[in-house]
Design a protein around this motif. Sequence first.
Motif, PDB file in Angstrom:
ATOM      1  N   LEU A 227     -51.179  21.335  24.438  1.00  0.00           N
ATOM      2  CA  LEU A 227     -50.369  20.189  24.878  1.00  0.00           C
ATOM      3  C   LEU A 227     -51.023  19.492  26.074  1.00  0.00           C
ATOM      4  N   MET A 228     -51.725  20.282  26.908  1.00  0.00           N
ATOM      5  CA  MET A 228     -52.397  19.727  28.087  1.00  0.00           C
ATOM      6  C   MET A 228     -53.458  18.713  27.666  1.00  0.00           C
ATOM      7  N   ALA A 229     -54.129  18.996  26.524  1.00  0.00           N
ATOM      8  CA  ALA A 229     -55.220  18.135  26.074  1.00  0.00           C
ATOM      9  C   ALA A 229     -54.720  17.023  25.146  1.00  0.00           C
ATOM     10  N   GLY A 230     -53.442  17.054  24.782  1.00  0.00           N
ATOM     11  CA  GLY A 230     -52.912  16.077  23.828  1.00  0.00           C
ATOM     12  C   GLY A 230     -52.285  14.876  24.523  1.00  0.00           C
ATOM     13  N   PRO A 231     -51.575  14.049  23.737  1.00  0.00           N
ATOM     14  CA  PRO A 231     -50.928  12.865  24.310  1.00  0.00           C
ATOM     15  C   PRO A 231     -49.757  13.274  25.232  1.00  0.00           C
ATOM     16  N   PRO A 232     -49.548  12.563  26.350  1.00  0.00           N
ATOM     17  CA  PRO A 232     -48.443  12.888  27.269  1.00  0.00           C
ATOM     18  C   PRO A 232     -47.083  12.886  26.568  1.00  0.00           C
ATOM     19  N   ALA A 233     -46.901  12.017  25.561  1.00  0.00           N
ATOM     20  CA  ALA A 233     -45.593  11.922  24.882  1.00  0.00           C
ATOM     21  C   ALA A 233     -45.180  13.265  24.286  1.00  0.00           C
ATOM     22  N   GLU A 234     -46.152  13.991  23.700  1.00  0.00           N
ATOM     23  CA  GLU A 234     -45.825  15.264  23.055  1.00  0.00           C
ATOM     24  C   GLU A 234     -45.472  16.327  24.086  1.00  0.00           C
ATOM     25  N   ALA A 235     -46.252  16.396  25.179  1.00  0.00           N
ATOM     26  CA  ALA A 235     -45.950  17.374  26.232  1.00  0.00           C
ATOM     27  C   ALA A 235     -44.589  17.076  26.844  1.00  0.00           C
ATOM     28  N   ARG A 236     -44.307  15.803  27.088  1.00  0.00           N
ATOM     29  CA  ARG A 236     -43.019  15.421  27.690  1.00  0.00           C
ATOM     30  C   ARG A 236     -41.853  15.757  26.744  1.00  0.00           C
ATOM     31  N   ALA A 237     -42.034  15.425  25.460  1.00  0.00           N
ATOM     32  CA  ALA A 237     -40.953  15.689  24.487  1.00  0.00           C
ATOM     33  C   ALA A 237     -40.667  17.180  24.403  1.00  0.00           C
ATOM     34  N   TYR A 238     -41.734  17.997  24.353  1.00  0.00           N
ATOM     35  CA  TYR A 238     -41.540  19.433  24.180  1.00  0.00           C
ATOM     36  C   TYR A 238     -40.965  20.070  25.448  1.00  0.00           C
ATOM     37  N   VAL A 239     -41.527  19.693  26.614  1.00  0.00           N
ATOM     38  CA  VAL A 239     -41.005  20.244  27.872  1.00  0.00           C
ATOM     39  C   VAL A 239     -39.559  19.773  28.077  1.00  0.00           C
ATOM     40  N   GLY A 240     -39.245  18.552  27.651  1.00  0.00           N
ATOM     41  CA  GLY A 240     -37.864  18.051  27.747  1.00  0.00           C
ATOM     42  C   GLY A 240     -36.906  18.924  26.949  1.00  0.00           C
ATOM     43  N   HIS A 241     -37.340  19.334  25.761  1.00  0.00           N
ATOM     44  CA  HIS A 241     -36.538  20.241  24.921  1.00  0.00           C
ATOM     45  C   HIS A 241     -36.305  21.567  25.660  1.00  0.00           C
ATOM     46  N   LEU A 242     -37.374  22.096  26.261  1.00  0.00           N
ATOM     47  CA  LEU A 242     -37.261  23.390  26.963  1.00  0.00           C
ATOM     48  C   LEU A 242     -36.392  23.274  28.217  1.00  0.00           C
ATOM     49  N   ILE A 243     -36.476  22.139  28.907  1.00  0.00           N
ATOM     50  CA  ILE A 243     -35.611  21.935  30.083  1.00  0.00           C
ATOM     51  C   ILE A 243     -34.147  21.918  29.629  1.00  0.00           C
ATOM     52  N   GLY A 244     -33.919  21.344  28.440  1.00  0.00           N
ATOM     53  CA  GLY A 244     -32.563  21.351  27.871  1.00  0.00           C
ATOM     54  C   GLY A 244     -32.034  22.773  27.736  1.00  0.00           C
ATOM     55  N   HIS A 245     -32.869  23.681  27.200  1.00  0.00           N
ATOM     56  CA  HIS A 245     -32.454  25.090  27.079  1.00  0.00           C
ATOM     57  C   HIS A 245     -32.151  25.675  28.460  1.00  0.00           C
ATOM     58  N   TYR A 246     -33.011  25.362  29.434  1.00  0.00           N
ATOM     59  CA  TYR A 246     -32.821  25.908  30.791  1.00  0.00           C
ATOM     60  C   TYR A 246     -31.496  25.417  31.376  1.00  0.00           C
ATOM     61  N   VAL A 247     -31.268  24.119  31.275  1.00  0.00           N
ATOM     62  CA  VAL A 247     -30.071  23.520  31.870  1.00  0.00           C
ATOM     63  C   VAL A 247     -28.797  24.090  31.244  1.00  0.00           C
ATOM     64  N   HIS A 248     -28.850  24.348  29.935  1.00  0.00           N
ATOM     65  CA  HIS A 248     -27.658  24.823  29.225  1.00  0.00           C
ATOM     66  C   HIS A 248     -27.518  26.348  29.243  1.00  0.00           C
ATOM     67  N   GLY A 249     -28.477  27.053  29.837  1.00  0.00           N
ATOM     68  CA  GLY A 249     -28.384  28.525  29.901  1.00  0.00           C
ATOM     69  C   GLY A 249     -28.417  29.180  28.536  1.00  0.00           C
ATOM     70  N   ASP A 250     -29.195  28.627  27.613  1.00  0.00           N
ATOM     71  CA  ASP A 250     -29.155  29.109  26.227  1.00  0.00           C
ATOM     72  C   ASP A 250     -29.645  30.548  26.065  1.00  0.00           C
ATOM     73  N   VAL A 251     -30.654  30.954  26.829  1.00  0.00           N
ATOM     74  CA  VAL A 251     -31.175  32.324  26.677  1.00  0.00           C
ATOM     75  C   VAL A 251     -30.118  33.336  27.111  1.00  0.00           C
ATOM     76  N   LEU A 252     -29.428  33.026  28.217  1.00  0.00           N
ATOM     77  CA  LEU A 252     -28.350  33.911  28.676  1.00  0.00           C
ATOM     78  C   LEU A 252     -27.238  33.988  27.625  1.00  0.00           C
ATOM     79  N   ILE A 253     -26.849  32.822  27.093  1.00  0.00           N
ATOM     80  CA  ILE A 253     -25.737  32.803  26.136  1.00  0.00           C
ATOM     81  C   ILE A 253     -26.090  33.568  24.864  1.00  0.00           C
TER      82      ILE A 253
END
Length: 386
Positions: A227-253
């Motif tokens: 992702l580091m070597a790819g387009p910024p859009a893909e890194a942003r989209a994927y990290v945005g998805h992971l931030i969503g999990h963090y914010v919602h506490g999905d791993v804990l739930i």
Amino acid sequence: MEDVQAATDAWLARLPVSERLAAQAATDTRLIGWIAGAVVVVAAAALLTRMGVTTRLAKRLETTGPRPWLTAAMAAGVTAVALLSAKAFVDASVAWRVRTILGGAGAAGWPAHFVAAAAGVLPSVLLAVLLFPPLAWLMRRTPRRWPLIVGPATAALILALGWLPYALSAGGAGPPAPPGAVQAGVAQLVAETQLPAVAVRQSADLALDADVTGGFGRARVVVGPRLMAGPPAEARAYVGHLIGHYVHGDVLIVCLVAGAVAWIGCWAALNGAAPLARAMGAREARGPADPAATPALALIFAATVTVATLAGAAYLRWANVRADAFSLAHAREPDGLAAVIEDEWRRDPAHDSVAPSPLEAALFYSHPPLQTRIAHAMAWKAAHPR
Ligand SMILES: [Zn+2]
């Protein structure tokens, strides 16, 4: 609406038709294998019970007096060998069929698949032999209350193994990412979502796309080399998805869901093991610690693990829709999201169907199917013209 359909179809058309058809056939084979596995395990447990294998074993071991610890260990060992070998046989057959369908490198024969599946049997048998005698002791000591000890202890173990490493961001962090479009794009997303992470880090791990971990008011963002070597859009989209999990506490739930099912499983074993054993032909079964009930107890254990897995996956399928929505709302990169999840599918050796049946999705999917996720991204794109 037609635009959304056309845009989704255009993304799917980037995947060869032959690959999509093979993925569907492989998923159908897994479904048959799942049902066959369940039937074989239930049949093996019923056969063990009907033949009175564990009861006869106990009688032979206890000719000179009660030896409950040894009896429990042997009953657990024999039951585990029988059920897990039967399961390994089915698993190997499914894995072999799926590999044949998907083709590609490393399409080994059935024996190689059986050796791989059987390799997991011995450690599990040892675990059963070691863990069941103390559990059976507890069941005899406090016949009505042992779930109050075993349930919370299992839930705590699941949290310790599943959630704590995530919350503590265990594992090497890697150095801060070098300045560039990807680093800047992800850093901007981190700032906008107010994620408590100090820097965007980079990992040298080729298997890692990105990771957002943490808890207790801190977070760590790591982006992998691809992702580091790819387009910024893909890194942003994927990290945005992971931030969503963090914010919602999905791993804990998801760990709490699995822990709750484990606790319910203890009550099911308390009240159900002996009746189930009697139904399968062991008329003398009195309670879950009775050797005659060991195969029935193993079935309840297997059912509990299965329900915990399915409940966790059901939660995650829902949580992943929310994480995609979070990514779209904050990273605003629908094409980046579609590209990154399609790329993930391409690299996944399991190659799940892009549009499975509801039953297949319920049994095997922790994310919505590829087609659904891309349609979600394209619907967002159509509703938010630049
Ligand atoms: Zn996810």
